[in-house]
Design a protein around this motif. Structure first.
Motif, PDB file in Angstrom:
ATOM      1  N   GLU A  49      -2.854   0.958  -4.164  1.00 36.33           N
ATOM      2  CA  GLU A  49      -2.249  -0.347  -3.904  1.00 36.33           C
ATOM      3  C   GLU A  49      -1.621  -0.890  -5.169  1.00 36.33           C
ATOM      4  N   TRP A 104      -0.316  -3.403   7.469  1.00 37.31           N
ATOM      5  CA  TRP A 104      -1.276  -2.297   7.565  1.00 37.31           C
ATOM      6  C   TRP A 104      -2.615  -2.796   8.103  1.00 37.31           C
ATOM      7  N   VAL A 119      -4.749   4.877   2.972  1.00 34.58           N
ATOM      8  CA  VAL A 119      -4.164   4.242   1.793  1.00 34.58           C
ATOM      9  C   VAL A 119      -4.567   5.039   0.562  1.00 34.58           C
ATOM     10  N   TYR A 175       0.846  -1.190   0.000  1.00 37.46           N
ATOM     11  CA  TYR A 175       0.000   0.000   0.000  1.00 37.46           C
ATOM     12  C   TYR A 175       0.882   1.240   0.000  1.00 37.46           C
ATOM     13  N   TYR A 186       0.912  -4.709   2.874  1.00 38.27           N
ATOM     14  CA  TYR A 186      -0.537  -4.566   3.119  1.00 38.27           C
ATOM     15  C   TYR A 186      -0.983  -5.335   4.352  1.00 38.27           C
TER      16      TYR A 186
END
Lengths: 242, 523, 285
Positions: free
Chosen positions: C215, C196, C212, C111, C193
């Motif tokens: 991606e 996160w 975010v 991300y 990711y």
């Protein structure tokens, strides 16, 4: 006739560092205007006695301790100025480190003239000889401008003629003086009263007029033959007294 | 070289200081000290809570980490001292001096990474990573201590008594207190190095500290930090000379085992293959030239410039902070409460790894040279102020003190600071090279110092690049070292009156000796 | 100083003992929660030992570089590498093989996150507004925190990151990337990711401060890599046995250490794209 006021009074004072006695049972009274020379072999307690006396009149005394306590990095001028710090405000004193204050500069230059330091005034004191350093320390005491002078061997590192002149000057600038010396003749010539210390006790306290150099020598001569341990024995009995 | 007024030490020193100031001002133009608007309070609040409410649920693990931190430090110092002593005796050889400067220029972490190539991740790697740079530092400082000894006793045995005999009979006994005191001080440094080596995987405190900090587990980080502070603060209580042999045995027993490592001649592979650029190994001369010129323009030169800019600024700021901090920790200038606080402040500053300062300051100011300079200056000033305060305390009650000395601010300005200043400056020059190599921590700040590039090279498993960059750092360090040698010679006001830079005059009145023999000796 | 001499002698005597042989050793750097590694992976070692019938040990390492070095020097024979570190390790140890990857690692992603002060909003591609901002990667050797984000940055802007951004840092770790971007110390960051998501779930992320914004496409990441010479040393078929044991690992307690829901087969070829990318941005020669 009224006697001048008493400045220093010690009554049966003793002092020890740890368990080593340094001063024992000292009785001493010194009045305003008196000029007292402290004599005695090294280690007899002269410096400790002077420190005790200083404690009694700290505000009125100009001190000359044996080590002089100069600050190596500072110039002779700054070292002398330290003596007068009380008379200047904090900010002024701090500024003086950056740029000498005009008034102090005039006064100290005059002082340096009398001490023969005019050429060394702006050198840092670590670059000075022993005699010059001693004169800087005397300058610091003089710049205190107090009525009492307490000196611990203040002229030990200068030649005899200069010693005599410096001592005269010191005595002229101070009303009362207690000075330890190792030169007996200087003591007899310049002081009215002589106090001899041995092993932490006063063994002689009389007018200079009643003493001779030979009589004083005897106090030192004993020391050479005295055994190391005599500090604990209490040798008063065998000491000539006046 | 500069010409200085020979009649006044203070003018000489002022000249040296002015030079440092000018260099720092020049650096100010080049350095990048931008402040970014940030909102750090959420994160700082969590860090603060963690420090105030430390928590550690696995006490045996903490003890083990502490034990291994001490074990590495103790063994490394025990081996580095004799080695350093031998090197110090040979320090008049230029080759030895350069070799030592080169060895010192490499951060312990990088030594750790190098030895990991040769000996795997184990006890030997950790030991060598501390031992080597410490021996080189011992060599330098011991040699300087020998230099400062009065020459007379050395002359007594006659001119034909040289080498070991001369050292054994005159210099070493003469310098013994200074050597001992410096060794004690270095042990504290070794504890720090040992802890920090945990960052690359040794099982010392740093291993868990780095993890906890990285993961944002601040109460665990707090517990580890407090434990480390306690360890350093109590050195004088647990490091008794008589117990040292016992500790050494314990340390050997505590060293971690190295599972599954069999040495298969990795040393030879490392020095014959790994560290040489591929085109050179292939005999492609024009390719080699291109490789070197690319490295020089893209990494060596820019890294060198950034490193020097940051170092000069950090050095000056360190000096200023020392002057601010040291009085807080002295008997002469601080009351008992203030002094306690001051000592604690210095303990925190010198014991906390710079990486942690850099992280916190990065949160406060954003990424630029500023957090880097501040982190380096805080850590190093804490360390030097501690040494300076110790020197001041040791002089308290000595021949030099007089009952009519000024007090407070004036005492600070007229007495303490001028008396401490030559030693302070000398310490600062020592730290110059330390600050230089600590610039390796700047990776997280996005500042491309030499250390940053070395770190990248190790991460990318490009030992050829790492070695070239390390060689460049070593050359820089040799230059800085010889320059600081000259400056220090100017800054030394009077060799006779300062028996050891580390050791202040030890003379005290008997009474004070009686009451103060429990003094911290780890100056 | 005599004790020093004694200690020296003891150390010299002890050194050979420190280098003992020869259990089957593995290492792992998980991409999140690195605390209590020894304890958690000690359990994995016990499991492997029970299944494989040899003594299995775990050594903790702190960095990709250290893991690669240990693998190269045969201090470990099996390692849980990131995408890039696995490629680096296999290049250094001819004959070594990717055995298995995490289920999630087949379609891993990174991300790009931004501090709220930038005013950046999520978009289908990286916004031009990124230019001139401050930016941090994670660790220098990380696939999801460095390699892939850098690749897509270069692809989008046609320039190296330090030309796109006013400053490029390496926070050293995904958690720290999040913390620093949230505090505004860096305006933009690139992060794994899965870290996160898990920080978000734990409540360590304040969505009003950091979000975010893009991606990356998916890429293969973490995998188990084994040295080629294990069959000679631990018996024929050892490598296959290890693969089977890993693929059949279902204990959620053990899997949580990685953290993956399970392992699936992988091969060196699966990581060809990672190697290409690393070469393209100059991380590999």
């Amino acid at each position: 006739m009224t006697q001048p006021p008493v400045l220093f009074r010690l009554q049966g004072q003793s002092l020890s560092y740890g368990d080593r006695p340094v001063l024992r049972d000292i009785h001493l009274t010194i009045r305003q205007g008196e000029r007292v020379a402290l004599l005695g072999p090294s280690g007899a307690g002269k410096s400790s006695l002077l420190t005790l006396l200083y404690g009694q009149q700290a505000a009125l005394s100009a001190l000359y301790p044996q080590s002089a306590g100069l600050v190596d990095l500072l110039s002779a001028y700054q070292n002398i100025f330290v003596g007068g710090l009380e008379r200047f405000g904090t900010l002024a004193a701090l500024w003086n480190l950056v740029r000498p204050l005009p008034q102090a500069r005039r006064e100290i230059e005059a002082l340096a003239q009398t001490l023969g330091l005019e050429d060394q005034l702006w050198q840092s004191v670590d670059r000075l000889s022993g005699g010059q350093r001693q004169r800087v320390a005397i300058g610091r005491a003089l710049y205190r401008r107090q009525p009492i002078f307490l000196g611990d061997e203040p002229v030990s590192a200068v030649d005899p003629l200069q010693a005599q002149l410096l001592l005269e000057h010191l005595l002229a600038q101070h009303e009362t003086a207690v000075v330890s010396l190792h030169n007996r003749q200087l003591a007899l010539d310049n002081f009215q009263r002589i106090v001899v210390l041995r092993d932490g006790a006063i063994c002689c306290d009389c007018p200079a007029s009643e003493l001779s150099e030979q009589a004083l020598d005897s106090f030192y001569a004993e020391e050479l033959s005295a055994p190391e341990a005599s500090a604990d024995v209490g040798p008063q009995g065998m000491i000539p007294s006046c | 070289m500069l010409s200085f007024d020979r009649r006044s030490s203070v003018r000489t020193l002022n000249g040296v200081c002015l030079l440092l100031l000018l260099l720092a001002l020049l650096a100010l133009f080049g350095a990048d000290l931008q402040v970014y608007p940030v909102d750090p309070w959420h994160e700082l609040g969590r860090i603060g809570r963690g420090l105030l409410l430390p928590a550690w649920d696995d006490f045996p693990l903490l003890l083990q980490a502490l034990g291994q931190t001490v074990a590495f430090a103790l063994l490394a110092v025990a081996l580095a001292v004799p080695l350093g002593l031998v090197l110090a005796m040979l320090f008049h050889w230029r080759g030895v001096r350069y070799l030592c400067a080169a060895v010192r220029s490499v951060h312990e972490l990088f030594w750790g990474l190098i030895f990991m190539q040769l000996y795997g991740l184990g006890a030997l790697t950790g030991l060598l990573a501390i031992l080597l740079p410490f021996a080189a530092t011992f060599a330098k400082v011991f040699a300087e201590i020998f230099e400062q000894q009065a020459p007379e006793p050395g002359l007594a045995p006659g001119p034909r008594v040289r080498g070991l005999k001369r050292y054994g009979y005159t210099l070493i006994p003469q310098a013994w207190p200074a050597l001992l005191s410096y060794t004690r001080y270095r042990f504290e440094c070794a504890l720090r190095s040992s802890a920090i080596l945990g960052f690359i995987g040794l099982p010392t405190l740093g291993f868990h500290l780095e993890t906890a900090f990285k993961q944002g587990q601040y109460s665990a980080a707090g517990a580890l930090l407090w434990a480390f502070l306690l360890l350093i603060a109590t050195i004088r209580y647990w490091l008794r000379p008589r117990l040292i042999p016992l500790y050494l045995l314990l340390a050997l027993w505590l060293l971690p085992q190295t599972p599954g490592f069999s040495n298969g001649g990795y040393l030879w592979r490392f020095i014959s293959v790994d560290i040489w650029p591929a085109p050179l190994r292939a005999g492609d001369w024009s390719g080699t030239l291109a490789w070197y010129s690319q490295m020089f323009t893209e990494q060596v030169w820019p890294g060198l410039v950034q490193t020097l800019l940051l170092t000069q600024l950090a050095l000056l700021l360190t000096g200023a902070l020392i002057l601010l901090f040291y009085p807080l920790a002295t008997r002469a200038l601080a009351g008992p409460w203030l002094r306690w606080g001051g000592r604690f402040l210095l303990l925190v500053l010198r014991s906390t790894p710079e990486m942690i300062f850099a992280f916190v300051l990065l949160l406060l100011f954003g990424p630029s040279g500023l957090p880097a300079v501040l982190a380096l200056a805080l850590h190093n000033s804490g360390l030097i102020a501690f040494l300076v305060a110790n020197a001041s305390d040791a002089e308290q009650g000595s021949r030099l003190t007089r009952p009519d000395d000024p007090r407070g601010l004036l005492r600070y300005a007229y007495l303490e600071t001028p008396r401490r200043f030559p030693a302070l400056l000398a310490f600062l020059f020592y730290r110059w090279e330390v600050i230089l190599r600590e610039s390796a921590i700047m990776g997280i700040l996005g500042i491309a110092t030499l250390g940053f590039f070395i770190d990248s090279a190790f991460e990318e498993i490009r030992y050829d690049r790492a070695m070239l960059l390390i060689a460049a750092t070593a050359v820089l360090n040799i230059l800085v070292d010889s320059l600081s040698r000259r400056l220090r010679a100017l800054a030394r006001t009077d060799a006779q009156r300062q028996p050891g830079l580390i050791d202040p005059p030890q003379k005290r009145s008997p009474k004070q000796t009686m009451t103060r023999n429990t003094e911290p000796q780890n100056g | 100083m005599s004790f020093l001499r004694r200690a020296l002698a003891l150390v010299l005597l002890a050194l050979p003992l420190l280098a003992r042989a020869e259990p089957f050793v593995f290492t792992a750097i998980p991409d999140e929660d690195e605390s209590k590694l020894q304890q958690r992976f000690g359990k994995v070692a016990d499991y492997l030992s029970g299944q494989l019938g040899v003594e299995v040990k775990y050594i903790p390492v702190k960095s990709y570089a250290a893991a690669i070095t240990a693998f190269r020097n045969d201090q470990v024979q099996l390692a849980w590498f990131g995408g890039l570190s696995g490629v680096q390790a296999r290049r250094l140890v001819p004959g070594s093989e990717a055995l298995a990857q995490g289920y999630e690692d087949q379609f891993f992603k990174s991300y790009f996150i931004a501090n709220a002060s930038t005013g950046l909003e999520p978009g289908a591609q990286l916004s031009e507004a990124l230019k001139g901002k401050t930016f941090t990667f994670g660790s220098k050797g990380s696939t999801s925190g460095r390699l892939m984000p850098e690749f897509y940055l270069r692809e989008r802007f046609g320039a190296a990151p330090d030309q796109v951004f006013s400053r490029v840092g390496f926070s050293g770790d995904h958690n720290r990337t999040i913390a620093q971007v949230q505090a505004g110390a860096y305006e933009i960051g690139a992060v794994n990711y899965s870290v996160w998501e898990s920080e978000l779930a734990k409540g360590n992320v304040d969505p009003s401060k950091v979000k975010v914004i893009w991606e990356t496409p998916t890429f293969p990441d973490y995998q188990w890599t084994i040295r080629g010479d294990v069959d000679q040393r631990f018996g024929a078929g050892f490598k296959d046995k290890v693969r089977d044991v890993l693929l059949n690992l279902t204990d959620p307690d053990l899997l949580a250490s990685f953290p993956r829901q399970g392992f699936v087969p992988a091969s060196n070829a699966d990581y060809q794209p990672v190697e290409q990318t690393a070469k393209a941005i100059g991380l590999l020669d």
